[in-house]
Every structure is written in C-alpha cells, then in structure tokens.
Design a protein around this motif. Structure first.
Motif, short mmCIF file in Angstrom:
data_model
loop_
_atom_site.label_atom_id
_atom_site.label_comp_id
_atom_site.label_asym_id
_atom_site.label_seq_id
_atom_site.Cartn_x
_atom_site.Cartn_y
_atom_site.Cartn_z
N TRP A 50 44.53 5.84 -47.89
CA TRP A 50 43.70 5.21 -46.84
C TRP A 50 43.18 3.86 -47.30
CZ3 TRP A 50 43.42 5.63 -41.87
CH2 TRP A 50 43.92 6.79 -41.29
N ASN A 51 42.76 3.78 -48.58
CA ASN A 51 42.32 2.48 -49.10
C ASN A 51 43.42 1.44 -48.93
OD1 ASN A 51 39.76 3.15 -49.85
ND2 ASN A 51 40.25 3.54 -52.00
N GLY A 52 44.66 1.89 -49.14
CA GLY A 52 45.80 0.97 -49.04
C GLY A 52 46.06 0.48 -47.63
N ALA A 53 45.60 1.25 -46.62
CA ALA A 53 45.98 0.92 -45.23
C ALA A 53 44.88 0.22 -44.43
CB ALA A 53 46.36 2.21 -44.51
N VAL A 54 43.63 0.34 -44.87
CA VAL A 54 42.51 -0.12 -44.03
C VAL A 54 42.63 -1.61 -43.68
CG1 VAL A 54 40.02 -0.60 -44.08
CG2 VAL A 54 40.88 1.66 -44.71
N ARG A 55 42.95 -2.43 -44.70
CA ARG A 55 43.00 -3.87 -44.45
C ARG A 55 44.07 -4.22 -43.40
NH1 ARG A 55 41.82 -7.21 -49.72
NH2 ARG A 55 40.29 -5.55 -49.78
N ALA A 56 45.21 -3.56 -43.52
CA ALA A 56 46.29 -3.80 -42.53
C ALA A 56 45.81 -3.41 -41.13
CB ALA A 56 47.54 -3.01 -42.91
N HIS A 57 45.17 -2.25 -41.02
CA HIS A 57 44.67 -1.81 -39.71
C HIS A 57 43.67 -2.82 -39.14
CE1 HIS A 57 45.47 2.67 -40.93
NE2 HIS A 57 46.57 1.99 -40.72
N ASP A 58 42.72 -3.23 -40.00
CA ASP A 58 41.67 -4.14 -39.53
C ASP A 58 42.23 -5.49 -39.09
OD1 ASP A 58 39.80 -2.22 -39.97
OD2 ASP A 58 38.90 -3.13 -41.75
N SER A 59 43.37 -5.88 -39.69
CA SER A 59 43.93 -7.20 -39.39
C SER A 59 44.36 -7.31 -37.93
CB SER A 59 45.12 -7.51 -40.30
OG SER A 59 46.24 -6.72 -39.93
N HIS A 60 44.48 -6.17 -37.24
CA HIS A 60 44.96 -6.21 -35.84
C HIS A 60 43.83 -6.11 -34.82
CE1 HIS A 60 48.83 -5.63 -37.68
NE2 HIS A 60 48.46 -4.47 -38.18
N ARG A 61 42.58 -5.93 -35.31
CA ARG A 61 41.53 -5.54 -34.36
C ARG A 61 40.87 -6.69 -33.60
NH1 ARG A 61 40.99 -0.01 -35.66
NH2 ARG A 61 41.01 0.42 -37.89
N GLY A 62 41.25 -7.92 -33.87
CA GLY A 62 40.66 -9.06 -33.14
C GLY A 62 39.19 -9.19 -33.48
N ASP A 63 38.44 -9.78 -32.56
CA ASP A 63 37.01 -9.98 -32.81
C ASP A 63 36.24 -8.73 -32.37
OD1 ASP A 63 34.47 -10.89 -33.27
OD2 ASP A 63 34.43 -12.25 -31.53
N LEU A 64 36.40 -7.67 -33.16
CA LEU A 64 35.75 -6.40 -32.79
C LEU A 64 34.23 -6.53 -32.86
CD1 LEU A 64 35.97 -3.46 -31.99
CD2 LEU A 64 36.40 -2.87 -34.38
N ALA A 65 33.75 -7.28 -33.87
CA ALA A 65 32.29 -7.44 -34.00
C ALA A 65 31.72 -8.12 -32.75
CB ALA A 65 31.96 -8.26 -35.25
N GLY A 66 32.38 -9.17 -32.30
CA GLY A 66 31.91 -9.89 -31.11
C GLY A 66 31.96 -9.00 -29.88
N TYR A 67 33.01 -8.23 -29.79
CA TYR A 67 33.21 -7.29 -28.66
C TYR A 67 32.07 -6.28 -28.61
CZ TYR A 67 35.64 -3.51 -26.11
OH TYR A 67 36.00 -2.51 -25.24
N LEU A 68 31.74 -5.70 -29.78
CA LEU A 68 30.66 -4.71 -29.83
C LEU A 68 29.31 -5.38 -29.59
CD1 LEU A 68 31.94 -2.73 -32.96
CD2 LEU A 68 31.80 -1.83 -30.62
#
Ligand SMILES: C[S@@+](CC[C@H](N)C(=O)[O-])C[C@H]1O[C@@H](n2cnc3c(N)ncnc32)[C@H](O)[C@@H]1O
Length: 285
Positions: free
Chosen positions: A14-32
């Motif tokens: 999971w540690n290995g995958a998190v950064r890749a997953h997050d790279s696709h999420r766009g401006d999630l902070a702004g959205y929330l």
C-alpha cells in the motif's frame, strides 16, 4: 508465514501505491473545501444522520471519505496501516481545512488497543476494498463490537465476493470465495485509480505518471458474504440491513464495465445482472 507478516507485506504494498493513486485525484482539497463529497449515496443511506456523532473510519486510505464524513457533522478518527496513506490523509486535511484525527495502525492492533483504553464510538465505517485485507473476520468483528457504544452502528460497503468469480472476459471461472483463503498477488496493489478513469476521482481525473509498477507483492484473503455477516452477528451485532447492488461504485473491477450515472460501474450489456457490491448496517445491542 504468520498472518501478521502478510499484513506487513500488505502495508509495504500500500505504501508503494498511495502516491500513484493520489496523483490522479486532481484538486481534492479544493473540492472538499468547497463542500464537495467523495461519498456515495449507498453508504450515506446506511450511515444515517451523523451530526454530532463520533465515528471511527477503519482502513481510511488517503482520507477523502473521512473528511467527507466530517462535512456531514461527524468527529472522525481515520485508521490505516499505511504510513503513506496516513500522511496523505493528514496533508489533505490540512490543505482542505477540515479537521479529523488520523492514526497509523494495523486495524487489529488498533481495535484491541482502543477497546482496552475505553475508546467508544457512535459509528464505525469501512468501505470499498476492506474485507479482502482481513485474515481473521471473527477478531475484526469482535473488535468493532467492542469499540461501539451501545446502540452504535457499524456500516460496511464493499465489493461483492461474487465479482471475484469472473475472469477478465467475464467468464465465471473462479470458485466463490470462502474461508479466508489467502491469494498472493505478485504484482502488488495496482493503480486501480488510474484504471477507473474518473470513477474514483470526483474532483476531476488527472493522468499522473503512467506505467506504475509496485515493487511489493500483497496478500488478499477470500471470504464469502455469509462469512462476513456471520462474524458480525457472532460478535453481538444485530444486522439491520444487508443490501446487494448490481454495480460497483467508482471502481472498474473488470474490463468492459459500463459507467452508469453517479460513477457506478456495471458489467457489459451481454452479462446478466450479478451483485458486484454489498452494504451492511449492524447495530450494537
Ligand atoms: C482499498 S483501500 C480502502 C478504500 C478507502 N475506503 C478509500 O476511501 O480510498 C484499503 C485500505 O486498507 C488498508 N489496510 C490494508 N490492510 C490493513 C490492516 N491490516 N490494517 C489497517 N489498514 C489496512 C490499506 O492501507 C488501504 O488504505
């Protein structure tokens, strides 16, 4: 190999995958920050009113759902085994200006320690890719019951074990999961966020780096739905609802899935309806 050691390998994967997953999420902070939510109506319906409630979000990953739960009025504690996921969740919380507690722990250790320290919650929630990481359903269910207040509610929404019976061409080739049979994935946790092409990124999909390769393998545990329900009931939880849905929220579990409104993924048209997701609400008596 000891089950704990398998879970530790899963942590690395999971540690290995998190950064890749997050790279696709766009401006999630702004959205929330603007009041957006990553939650689907299925879990919201099962959770009910959260205003003023304390909620433990188990296997919370990068915290998008945890912060969305805060926006519904809950005081949220997110728990995850992956330090990368927990760091990402803390960062998201700071950037979005939405506060929640995030604790890094193996869910079994966390439940045991929380119960021992007398921590109690109005609700416990987990969703989308949960049970497959659990080698022992009885200890998990007992742990959840122990940290719920009397009358408190556990909600689980997860992918249906029936979905694991299909191969990449939707031929029913695998046995129905049972007994927590371990399954080694040499390729480790993949970049399913990229593979879902927007289904898991309500703030907008970003291409991110391509060709993700996880150096850490992982271990899944194959359980049937009856085993999940039985473990919860045996732990003293009263099943209030058990729902099955003929689509999977967000994730394209297999090739050829059709996107229905609301980021719901359904099988190709030539495949008969089959449950791909389920939801459980259970109450501590
Ligand atoms: C598919 S994700 C859950 C999705 C999440 N609900 C979301 O909103 O993105 C599964 C999560 O379970 C966590 N996990 C796996 N095994 C665990 C364990 N033994 N204890 C705690 N967390 C675990 C992983 O680190 C991962 O973040």
């Amino acid at each position: 190999m000891e089950r704990r050691e398998l879970r530790e390998q899963n942590r690395l994967s999971w540690n290995g995958a998190v950064r890749a997953h997050d790279s696709h999420r766009g401006d999630l902070a702004g959205y929330l920050r603007a009041g957006g939510s990553t939650l689907f109506s299925e879990e919201l319906e099962l959770l009910g009113d959260l205003e003023g409630k304390t909620l433990a979000h188990l296997q919370c990953n990068s915290g998008g759902d945890s912060l969305s739960l805060v926006l519904r009025g809950a005081a949220v504690t997110g728990v995850d085994i992956s330090e990368e996921a927990v760091s990402s969740a803390r960062r998201l919380s700071a950037e979005a200006g939405i506060s929640a507690g995030f604790e890094r722990a193996d869910v079994y250790d966390w439940l045991e320690e929380a119960a021992r320290r007398g921590r109690r919650f109005d609700a416990v929630f987990s969703s989308y890719g949960i049970v497959c990481w659990l080698p022992d359903l009885e200890a998990w269910a007992r742990g959840i019951a122990a940290v719920l207040k009397s009358g408190g509610r556990f909600v689980l929404v997860d992918f249906h074990p029936a979905a694991d019976m299909f191969d990449e061409r939707w031929a029913r080739t695998h046995a129905y999961p049972s007994g927590g049979e371990p399954l080694l994935l040499e390729e480790g946790v993949g970049d399913y966020v990229a593979g879902s092409g927007g289904g898991l990124t309500p703030a907008g999909f970003m291409e991110g780096p391509r060709g993700f390769d996880n150096p850490h393998r992982c271990h899944l545990f194959r359980w049937g739905l009856g085993e999940v329900v039985t473990a919860l009931a045996a732990a003293g939880l009263r099943i209030v609802a058990l729902k099955e849905y003929p689509y999977a929220n967000g994730e394209r579990l297999l090739p050829g899935m059709r996107e229905l409104p609301g980021r719901r993924m359904a099988p190709p048209k030539n495949v008969s309806a089959v449950p791909l997701m389920y939801g459980i609400a259970a109450q501590k008596i």
